[in-house]
Scaffold this motif. Structure first.
Motif: not given
Length: 469
Positions: A170-177
């Motif tokens: 599974v490909k998970v796209a993340l936003a991180r500070a």
């Protein structure tokens, strides 16, 4: 050919026809009896109404209908007619999810997620899981799963996207500070479901908390118990608060570990007393432990079984508030299509012969939690601000006051003082001091209240007092 021979052949043909007809009649009758035995619903007069309704819906309903949906709906309605909230039919995936909830593991990536202002944030990362190995961190925002944006979808939908078959990716796209958007590919793996936790407190007191009773709970309990015994535990606090119950077998196994050998754990009585089953402790190793059990109004079913057994057969002290009062037993079976029928089939009684159904287990020492401990959660995805009013505002004000921010000159009305209380809380917790309550502020409030309850916890303190006497 003479007349006598012709007549004989005619008689033989007649008997053959009559015999064949008799065989058909007997066969039809036997087949019908077999059908009635196999499908007793056919004997009911009202079944004709059901059958006629089914055919008419199939033929004439304007928008069309699927046979599977019709029959699943009928079965659900049949169970609903019993007027028993614990007897239900769960078709297909609902049944599979129900069975899965009792399994010792599920297949996924290993994160717990919370919703905050329309975003999904990682709330915790489970150790030794694909998520931890892939570098996911608390506070990461999940933006996409396999290319599907998650903004606006339900939590259930997000969970279904993250879960799947073992070994699939599974490909998970993340936003991180402070970091450009990250994309990680994870391989789904079995994630253990933990139902038991433990901690060593002071003065030889160990604490074991059981959240529910699943397939692995007895093994988890044994691991926790042995770990505490190895550290010198001589007194045990067993925390069953908000335990909704679950499977009976692990409950009895745990009781057998704590209740003296051959003492009664519970009695289960089936319909018309056609079967009465008594469960006695099979304790193999005697334990010299003082035990205090903590319960509350959400301790139910198997949680009540264990609390009552320890109270009546092991001399444990029960502390807290009266339990939920579910003194009936359900069995469930799964059909080939994964659907589940869960049906109430028996009632259970305590070792003293008492039914606790709709009564609950009474604590030996009654201790209430502070009012803030039972407050409902604030709504997610919404903002509360000056000028609002209602029960949720009253809840917010009670939370703020419990944390030392006076907020309610007029309960339920979000006025100027409530706004200033919110700003004060936000400043003290490094949040933007807007005076408006969004998901970030709501989450921070809940975290602070949780910390406060863990520190104060009058029920735990009273349990410790009882063990110290």
């Amino acid at each position: 050919m003479n007349e006598r021979g012709t007549a004989a052949r005619q008689r033989l043909a007649t008997w053959w026809v009559l015999g064949a007809a008799a065989v058909l009649i007997v066969g039809f009758g036997a087949g019908r009896i077999s059908m009635l035995v196999q499908y007793p619903v056919l004997k009911e007069k009202v079944f004709a109404n059901f059958n006629a309704s089914y055919k008419e819906i199939k033929q004439d309903f304007l928008f069309g209908a699927e046979p599977e949906a019709l029959l699943n709906g009928a079965t659900k309605g049949m169970l609903a007619s019993l007027d028993d909230p614990y007897s239900v039919y769960l078709p297909g995936s609902e049944g599979q999810d129900f069975v899965q909830s009792y399994q010792p593991e599920f297949v996924g990536i290993g994160v717990q997620v919370r919703q905050e202002e329309g975003r999904y944030l990682v709330d915790s990362v489970i150790k030794d899981t694909p998520a931890e190995k892939g570098g996911l961190q608390i506070g990461d925002e999940i933006v996409q799963v396999d290319g599907t944006p998650v903004k606006g979808i339900s939590m259930d939908k997000l969970v279904s996207l993250l879960r799947g078959a073992e070994g699939t990716k599974v490909k998970v796209a993340l936003a991180r500070a402070g970091v450009p958007q990250l994309a990680v590919e994870l391989t789904r793996a079995p994630i253990p479901v933990t139902t038991v936790t433990h901690a060593m407190l002071e003065d030889g007191v160990g604490r074991i908390t059981i959240s529910r009773f699943a397939e692995s709970t007895a093994k988890e309990f044994e691991t926790s118990l042995q770990a505490l015994l190895d550290k010198g535990m001589s007194k045990l606090v067993l925390d069953l608060r908000s335990n909704p119950g679950g499977l009976l077998t692990p409950t009895i196994d745990i009781a057998s570990r704590l209740v003296p050998k051959d003492k009664l754990i519970l009695e289960v009585d089936y319909k018309d007393e056609k079967k009465v089953q008594k469960y006695f402790s099979k304790q193999k190793e005697k334990l010299d432990l003082q035990i205090a059990v903590i319960v509350n109004g959400q301790t139910a079913s198997a949680g009540e079984v264990l609390a009552a057994a320890l109270k009546e057969s092991a001399g444990a002290t029960v502390v807290g508030t009266t339990t939920f009062g579910k003194g009936i037993v359900q069995s469930f079976g799964q059909f080939k299509d994964k659907s589940v029928l869960k049906l109430t089939e028996a009632q259970w009684k305590t070792p003293g012969g008492q039914s606790i159904h709709k009564k609950g287990v009474e604590p030996d020492v009654k201790v209430e939690l502070p009012a803030y401990a039972t407050l409902p959660m604030l709504p997610t995805g919404e903002e509360s601000k000056q000028g609002d009013y209602g029960d949720y505002v009253k809840t917010l004000q009670t939370m703020l006051e419990a944390l030392g921010y006076p907020a309610a000159p007029v309960p339920g009305v979000f006025g100027e003082q409530t706004t200033e209380a919110v700003r004060g809380f936000q400043r003290d917790n490094d949040l933007e001091a807007t005076g408006v309550v969004g998901d970030k502020t709501s989450h921070a409030l809940m975290e602070k209240l949780r910390d406060k309850l863990q520190k104060e916890d009058p029920q735990l303190r009273k349990a410790l007092d009882q063990l110290g006497e």
